[in-house]
Design a protein around this motif. Structure first.
Motif: not given
Length: 471
Positions: A123-124, A140-144, A167-170, A192-194
């Motif tokens: 979810a980054t 926007v990071l995974y935990n934001e 914190t979801s990507t959506l 996403h980051q990856a």
């Protein structure tokens, strides 16, 4: 100008560049890859990258799964900041780290790398111009959390869906969309980051994988986005999604030349860091699970049935034709560190009799609030009474965390997952053999340390899978 979001998504424009089973023998997987991709041959090597919260690691393996090289790096300090959160230069730090790790692979190994895969934090979220590759805002990071998007997301998503958390990507994508200018919206695409880091290697924008796309609403069962998501005005931002470890294309000529990689080297779709860590543990059969004992406690179980329940933060990934059901508790090593140093934990643990149950009944939490297996934001830590004997106190803490772990797996079963049969352990807690024996007694199934604990090794196994025609 890029829109400023309430979830602290600041402005950061700028172009930043363009069915494997882990228990099968490496020889089988490499042969399958070579058969469908003639550019791979018996001397090919496979590189996996893991991008975590504070740094990254690369592992290079051969066709047997043996590690030939391993390097790690912390993210560089940019703009005077080390923390990724709210750092507009975070993406530049990731890119610099990726390229530095590539350079640190010994030259003789780089020249033989036939396939590359990479994992990133779940979810980054990154918003990119589909034509230029320019970032339209900072990651926007995974935990934001972008919880201001939740009212809208609740209106469009089914009840208890995975995306129903700030914190979801959506939620992060919606937050950007609601504040973006019309011209930016027109060419924007979600990554996403990856996805983005792999794009730097293969040069193709807008490609993601089942695991990273789960929290934007992708359905890994139907292998498509649901209608309620596709019909939204931001539907064109959604990336194309294919299975983890599928070949996307070859490295660009610039990457091959710069780093001494074979021009035939392929780049595969990635995964999340937690899935890569699971693959590294080499659990493959329904009922086998991996518990990560780090700062927190996270569990993942291979199941023949899919289980999703946003009330507990439980969701299912699809990997290699099976369901990976998981959840994460706030308990874990972070609580132990509040009381004991590493040396004290080692000395005191050896004085514990793991065959004798502790009479102490704790619920060790670092602060108020729990998510799984108890969904209660107001749950208070229970760490009393504390006996004067530190051995007894530590025994109570370790046993209580083991009980939470057992309760977690029971909840997964109650929700419909395959029954637990065996547990592999990753993370720092996997080194505590006394705790392992306590957990085995409490869980009632065999418990053992994972053979490989680094997520980069799991990413390398996905690179080993890399085969098939170029997408």
């Amino acid at each position: 100008m890029a829109p400023a979001l309430a979830c602290s998504l600041g402005n950061a424009p700028g172009s930043l560049g363009q069915g494997f089973s882990p228990r099968r023998s490496g020889r089988f997987a490499a042969t399958a890859a070579a058969d469908s991709n003639p550019s791979l041959h018996s001397s090919s090597l496979f590189a996996g990258f893991d991008f975590g919260t504070s740094g990254a690691r690369v592992v290079v393996i051969d066709k047997e799964g043996e590690i030939l090289a391993e390097r790690k790096r912390q993210y560089p300090r940019l703009n005077g900041l080390v923390r990724q959160a709210e750092n507009p230069a975070a993406a530049s730090a990731w890119r610099a780290t990726l390229f530095a790790l590539l350079e640190e692979i010994p030259v003789e190994f780089r020249a033989r790398v036939g396939s590359i895969c990479l994992d990133g934090t779940s979810a980054t979220t990154m918003i990119v111009d589909r034509n230029t590759g320019e970032l339209l805002s900072r990651p926007v990071l995974y935990n934001e959390s972008c919880s201001q998007s939740l009212p809208f997301v609740h209106q469009i998503a089914p009840a208890n869906h995975t995306v129903l958390t700030g914190t979801s990507t959506l939620c992060k994508m919606v937050a950007w969309w609601q504040r973006a200018e019309k011209e930016q919206r027109k060419n924007a695409i979600l990554m996403h980051q990856a996805d983005w880091l792999l794009y730097l290697l293969h040069g193709r924008l807008g490609i993601s994988d089942y695991n990273n796309a789960l929290k934007v609403g992708f359905d890994p069962e139907t292998e498509e986005y649901p209608d309620w998501l596709r019909k939204q005005e931001f539907g064109d931002m959604l990336p194309n999604v294919i299975e983890p470890g599928a070949v996307v294309g070859k490295v660009t000529s610039a990457i091959a030349t710069t780093f001494g990689l074979p021009p035939s080297c392929v780049v595969c779709t990635g995964t999340t860091d937690s899935i890569a860590a699971f693959l590294a543990a080499r659990a493959t059969e329904p009922g086998e699970a991996v518990t990560s004992l780090g700062s927190t406690l996270a569990v993942k179980l291979i199941s023949t049935e899919r289980v999703d329940d946003a009330r507990y933060g439980v969701y299912s990934h699809r990997i290699q034709g099976q369901w990976l059901v998981g959840g994460a508790s706030n308990t874990g090593g972070i609580v132990l560190r509040q009381y004991f140093s590493d040396k004290e934990l080692d000395v005191l643990s050896h004085a514990i009799n793991p065959n004798k149950p502790s009479v102490l009944d704790y619920y060790p939490l670092p602060s108020t609030g729990e998510r799984f297996p108890v969904a209660d934001p107001n749950l208070e830590p229970r760490l009393e009474p504390r006996p004067p004997n530190d051995v007894e106190f530590l025994h109570g803490l370790l046993e209580s965390i083991a009980r939470i772990e057992a309760r977690a797996y029971k909840l997964l079963g109650d929700l419909g997952s395959t029954k637990l049969r065996a547990v592999f352990t990753s993370g720092g807690g996997s080194k505590n053999h006394v705790w392992e024996r306590i957990r085995q007694r409490v869980l009632g199934v065999p418990v053992s340390a994972s053979q490989h604990r680094e997520a980069a090794y799991g990413a390398a196994l996905l690179a080993l899978q890399g085969s098939g025609s170029i997408q």
